[in-house]
Scaffold this active site. Structure first.
Site, PDB file in Angstrom:
ATOM      1  N   CYS A 292      12.546  40.470  10.228  1.00 41.65           N
ATOM      2  CA  CYS A 292      12.778  40.394  11.667  1.00 41.65           C
ATOM      3  C   CYS A 292      12.255  39.061  12.182  1.00 41.65           C
ATOM      4  CB  CYS A 292      12.083  41.556  12.390  1.00 41.65           C
ATOM      5  SG  CYS A 292      12.375  41.536  14.191  1.00 41.65           S
TER       6      CYS A 292
ATOM      7  N   CYS B 129       9.964  39.112  15.286  1.00 45.74           N
ATOM      8  CA  CYS B 129       8.556  39.484  15.136  1.00 45.74           C
ATOM      9  C   CYS B 129       7.696  38.325  14.658  1.00 45.74           C
ATOM     10  CB  CYS B 129       8.421  40.642  14.132  1.00 45.74           C
ATOM     11  SG  CYS B 129       9.049  42.227  14.723  1.00 45.74           S
TER      12      CYS B 129
ATOM     13  N   HIS C 158      -1.970   1.350   7.313  1.00 43.00           N
ATOM     14  CA  HIS C 158      -2.414   1.208   5.920  1.00 43.00           C
ATOM     15  C   HIS C 158      -2.439   2.579   5.256  1.00 43.00           C
ATOM     16  CE1 HIS C 158      -4.380  -0.333   2.405  1.00 43.00           C
ATOM     17  NE2 HIS C 158      -5.423   0.466   2.566  1.00 43.00           N
TER      18      HIS C 158
ATOM     19  N   CYS D  17       0.809  -1.216   0.000  1.00 41.58           N
ATOM     20  CA  CYS D  17       0.000   0.000   0.000  1.00 41.58           C
ATOM     21  C   CYS D  17       0.847   1.273   0.000  1.00 41.58           C
ATOM     22  CB  CYS D  17      -0.968   0.007   1.174  1.00 41.58           C
ATOM     23  SG  CYS D  17      -0.176  -0.059   2.788  1.00 41.58           S
TER      24      CYS D  17
ATOM     25  N   CYS E 271       6.291  43.910   1.831  1.00 39.72           N
ATOM     26  CA  CYS E 271       6.159  44.346   3.219  1.00 39.72           C
ATOM     27  C   CYS E 271       4.814  43.877   3.765  1.00 39.72           C
ATOM     28  CB  CYS E 271       6.256  45.877   3.298  1.00 39.72           C
ATOM     29  SG  CYS E 271       5.958  46.547   4.950  1.00 39.72           S
TER      30      CYS E 271
ATOM     31  N   HIS F 144       9.884  49.087  14.801  1.00 41.52           N
ATOM     32  CA  HIS F 144      10.925  48.817  15.789  1.00 41.52           C
ATOM     33  C   HIS F 144      11.276  50.041  16.651  1.00 41.52           C
ATOM     34  CE1 HIS F 144      11.525  45.399  12.957  1.00 41.52           C
ATOM     35  NE2 HIS F 144      11.657  44.754  14.112  1.00 41.52           N
TER      36      HIS F 144
ATOM     37  N   HIS G 162      14.716  44.026  19.194  1.00 39.24           N
ATOM     38  CA  HIS G 162      14.718  43.193  17.973  1.00 39.24           C
ATOM     39  C   HIS G 162      15.894  43.564  17.071  1.00 39.24           C
ATOM     40  CE1 HIS G 162      10.158  42.025  18.166  1.00 39.24           C
ATOM     41  NE2 HIS G 162      10.798  41.834  19.309  1.00 39.24           N
TER      42      HIS G 162
END
Length: 791
Positions: A631, A634, A706, A438, A620, A657, A665
């Site tokens: 980033c 984020c 299966h 199978c 964006c 930011h 970040h």
């Protein structure tokens, strides 16, 4: 809806009643031997209508099984309706198991319904096939109480060198059913009879398709076919000799068209139209023998790329004929390039693959035909104009790469969405399973039934030791699947045996494997296909054929889509795609075959991989303009979206930011193609870049070890089919598996539900097979409709 048309089929008239016939297809679990699968049963129409008046869709019917006079209450789902003529043909078979086998295969039964007196046939006797002509069609004895019918047999008068090999002179129980010489007759059921010439197939009114779908449109070749007319040159055979002549007249007799021919031997003969081939396909020219080339020179190719093993169509006197090219080259004494065809069952040729005592290919007697190569055209039943263009383009690419292979050995085109219902839906469809196959059945069906994304496996150059594996995959599995909708289990076993014999694994013929193990073996170790995936991590590129989705402990996903899973996996592993893959094979997050990380996974019909690419323009997430920064911190910020990679243009990145919570970040610059965006004279922002998307074409699922598969074959949300190579079984140890393909449009209903609605769905209450797709997904297969054209 099934019961609504039963009243129009499977009937036979006695003095004052109408009977409706059925064949038992599932074991009803009753003790008597008269109710086994394959047994014929019936019910009076008046009684059926009375039951229908009490319930629009009765679940059980009180039927009477042949050989009994007592009612048996059987489930409707355990029965299939048959016409009275079908019931009589099937009743001629002695065993229930044999009756079920021939009912499920259908082709022989449909052909038998169209066989009439004077039809040339071959008949099986003691394992040998003898030539003859049908002289009688009907019962050999009268029905015995309480049965209303008996079996229909074919009385055949043997012809030619097979005269005298039969057991009868057309007499049975002192009653002459047809006259013939001593030992020149045979009585046989339809299972032992094959037509030697094309016959129109009988179309049962019991088919479950709407009547409009039965009215198929003629092909362009059929529309322009000119019928045989007075003065035409024709080819025919008599006593193993190939003869030619001219049509003197045509006449209608007992509903058949007869051709009166003046032969080149100055004889006048009359033959049925379907025993004559229009034109002198093998006209001998008194020229010196040129060459015995068995392979066509590479510069002499068919303009449409047809070659050895191509499925083709040629024009015969009765209309289009179909076959497979087995040889291409030049014939002794003939000019030009010829093709040796092996005709399909039901079409009569003039050879067994020999010409002027030279053998060029092998086939059954009178199944071979030599024609000019340019008179062949692609089989119109399976190929449209677009397919022909694709085949031509593929042939050009192969010549440019100088791949060493048999000329024209190209795979058939995948089954188009509009052909799925006609070619794939039903029992004994798809790939027949056998002994833990199978995983392989489901993988091959998913890859090759309706997609061509990995067709390069079928014609790329290979090592000599692996050539038989490629040949089996192309000629015994993919082409039959795409042209006939069915592959016998023995062909899959042949492939498994070849893999085992070449030392790739010593348990391929017995033990169950995983689909990714099989796929990696054939793509990487056998055919050395370039890796489908190029993953970028830390500036380094890694190659892979499949991608296993892994998630960290902080994923917070409850009811994810495949898009969510892929994005989270790439984010946690720090991966990117170095390029757009032509085919993306994703393994779902589960441990072994039992533990699933998620109770449901929502299929993503499209995967947007734009943000997963290491290079290339992106949009964006806030303003939609060209992004310059990404980033990773984020990624899980719900302010922008619930999940997904976050890329920004310079303006939006600066604003995002500057928020106190994101001051820590660290956005990183995106890699854009050199020179992108192109400089403009206007001070307008760069245009929004296009999105890169992959489309879903198959899903492999597993439940209790299966494997089954779902195929997304068209653009609509309801264009789904479900395949199980072992959906049912006939017999025990010596029996066979019954594969099945069924439409499952109910999946579209669940795909448009909101996540909240879908989360509230109880798996066991989901309609049809939808539960298996949403709850048992093991592997998702995606393809790029643009990139796959170039790889």
């Amino acid at each position: 809806m099934l019961v609504l048309y039963w009243t129009f089929c499977g009937v036979t008239m006695d003095a004052c009643d109408v009977k409706m016939y059925y064949i038992i297809i599932k074991d009803p679990g009753l003790p008597t031997v008269l109710k086994h699968v394959g047994h014929i049963c019936y019910i009076q129409e008046s009684r059926y209508m009375s039951r229908l008046s009490r319930s629009e869709f009765p679940q059980e019917l009180p039927v009477i099984c042949m050989g009994s006079s007592l009612d048996s209450l059987l489930k409707v789902n355990d029965l299939k309706p048959v016409t009275a003529k079908e019931a009589e043909l099937l009743q001629a078979l002695g065993e229930d198991s044999e009756r079920l086998k021939w009912y499920l295969e259908r082709d022989a039964l449909d052909t038998a319904l169209g066989l009439t007196k004077d039809a040339p046939v071959t008949v099986e006797l003691d394992g040998k096939w003898l030539q003859g002509i049908v002289r009688y069609v009907g019962r050999m004895t009268e029905p015995k109480y309480p049965d209303p019918i008996v079996g229909t047999f074919f009385g055949i008068e043997l012809q030619g060198e097979d005269k005298g090999k039969g057991p009868t002179d057309g007499t049975y129980l002192s009653k002459t059913l047809f006259p013939c010489k001593k030992d020149c007759g045979i009585f046989a059921p339809f299972s032992r009879v094959k037509p030697m010439v094309s016959k129109p197939k009988f179309v049962s009114k019991c088919l479950t398709f709407p009547a409009a779908q039965l009215a198929t449109q003629p092909s362009p070749q059929q529309a322009h076919h000119q019928p045989l007319s007075t003065g035409d040159r024709v080819t025919f055979f008599m006593d193993e000799d190939i003869l030619h002549g001219m049509v003197m007249d045509l006449e209608e007799k007992e509903g058949r068209t007869l051709v009166i021919i003046s032969t080149d031997r100055d004889e006048k003969i009359t033959l049925p139209l379907d025993s004559v081939i229009k034109g002198e396909l093998l006209q001998h020219e008194p020229e010196p023998m040129e060459t015995d080339k068995a392979i066509m020179p590479m510069e002499e190719v068919h303009p449409l790329g047809l070659g050895v093993d191509s499925l083709v169509e040629v024009t015969l006197a009765i209309g289009p004929g179909y076959g497979t090219i087995r040889w291409i080259g030049t014939l002794p004494g003939q000019k030009g390039t010829y093709a040796g065809l092996e005709l399909e069952d039901g079409y009569t040729g003039v050879s067994n693959g020999t010409f002027k005592d030279h053998r060029f290919f092998r086939c059954l007697p009178r199944q071979g035909l030599f024609v000019k190569l340019l008179s062949c055209r692609p089989d119109s039943r399976f190929q449209g104009a677009a397919d022909i263009q694709n085949e031509r383009a593929s042939a050009n690419v192969l010549q440019e790469r100088q791949v060493v292979r048999s000329p024209g050995a190209l795979p058939s085109s995948p089954i188009a969405s509009e052909q799925v219902e006609r070619m794939l839906i039903g029992r004994m469809k798809g790939i027949q399973g056998h002994i833990n196959s199978c995983y392989m059945d489901s993988a091959l069906f998913s890859l090759f039934s309706c997609s061509s994304v990995l067709d390069s496996l079928l014609f790329k150059s290979t090592e000599p030791r692996d050539a038989p594996i490629q040949s089996t995959l192309l000629h015994d599995i993919v082409n039959p699947l795409r042209s006939k909708g069915f592959v016998e289990g023995r062909h899959i076993m042949k492939l498994r045996q070849q893999l085992q014999e070449l030392g790739y694994c010593h348990t391929f013929t017995t033990e169950e494997k995983d689909p990714e193990e099989f796929l990696t073996l054939i793509m990487h170790h056998i055919f050395c296909l370039d890796p489908l995936l190029k993953l970028s991590a830390g500036g380094k590129v890694q190659d892979s054929y499949c991608y296993q989705i892994f998630l960290d402990n902080n994923h917070s996903l409850v009811l994810p889509t495949v898009q969510h899973l892929l994005e989270h996996s790439f984010h946690s592993a720090g991966l990117k795609l170095a390029e757009v893959p032509s085919c993306l094979i994703l393994q779902m997050p589960r441990f072994g075959k039992k533990f699933k990380m998620f109770q449901k996974i929502i299929p993503s019909l499209e995967l947007d991989i734009t943000d997963l690419l290491s290079e290339g323009p992106q949009q964006c997430v806030l303003c939609g303009q060209l992004a310059y920064e990404e980033c990773v911190d984020c990624f899980r910020d719900p302010v922008f979206s619930r999940t997904g990679f976050k890329v920004f243009c310079r303006t939006c990145s600066s604003q995002v930011h500057s928020h106190p919570e994101r001051l820590s970040h660290s956005p990183s610059p995106l890699q854009l193609p050199e020179g992108y965006p192109a400089p403009t004279t206007l001070r307008a922002p760069p245009p929004a870049p296009p999105r890169e998307r992959l489309e879903l074409f198959a899903v492999l699922c597993i439940e209790t070890s299966h494997y089954v598969s779902f195929i997304k074959h068209g653009p609509n949300s309801t264009d789904w089919i479900f395949f199980d190579s072992m959906a049912d079984r006939h017999g025990e140890r010596d029996g066979f598996n019954i594969p099945q393909v069924e439409a499952c449009p109910e999946i579209g209903m669940y795909l448009v539900m909101s996540p909240a609605e879908l989360a509230n769905q109880v798996p066991r209450d989901m309609k049809g097979v939808a539960k298996r797709l949403f709850c048992d997904a093991y592997m998702y297969l995606y393809q790029s409709t643009s990139i796959s054209l170039y790889r």
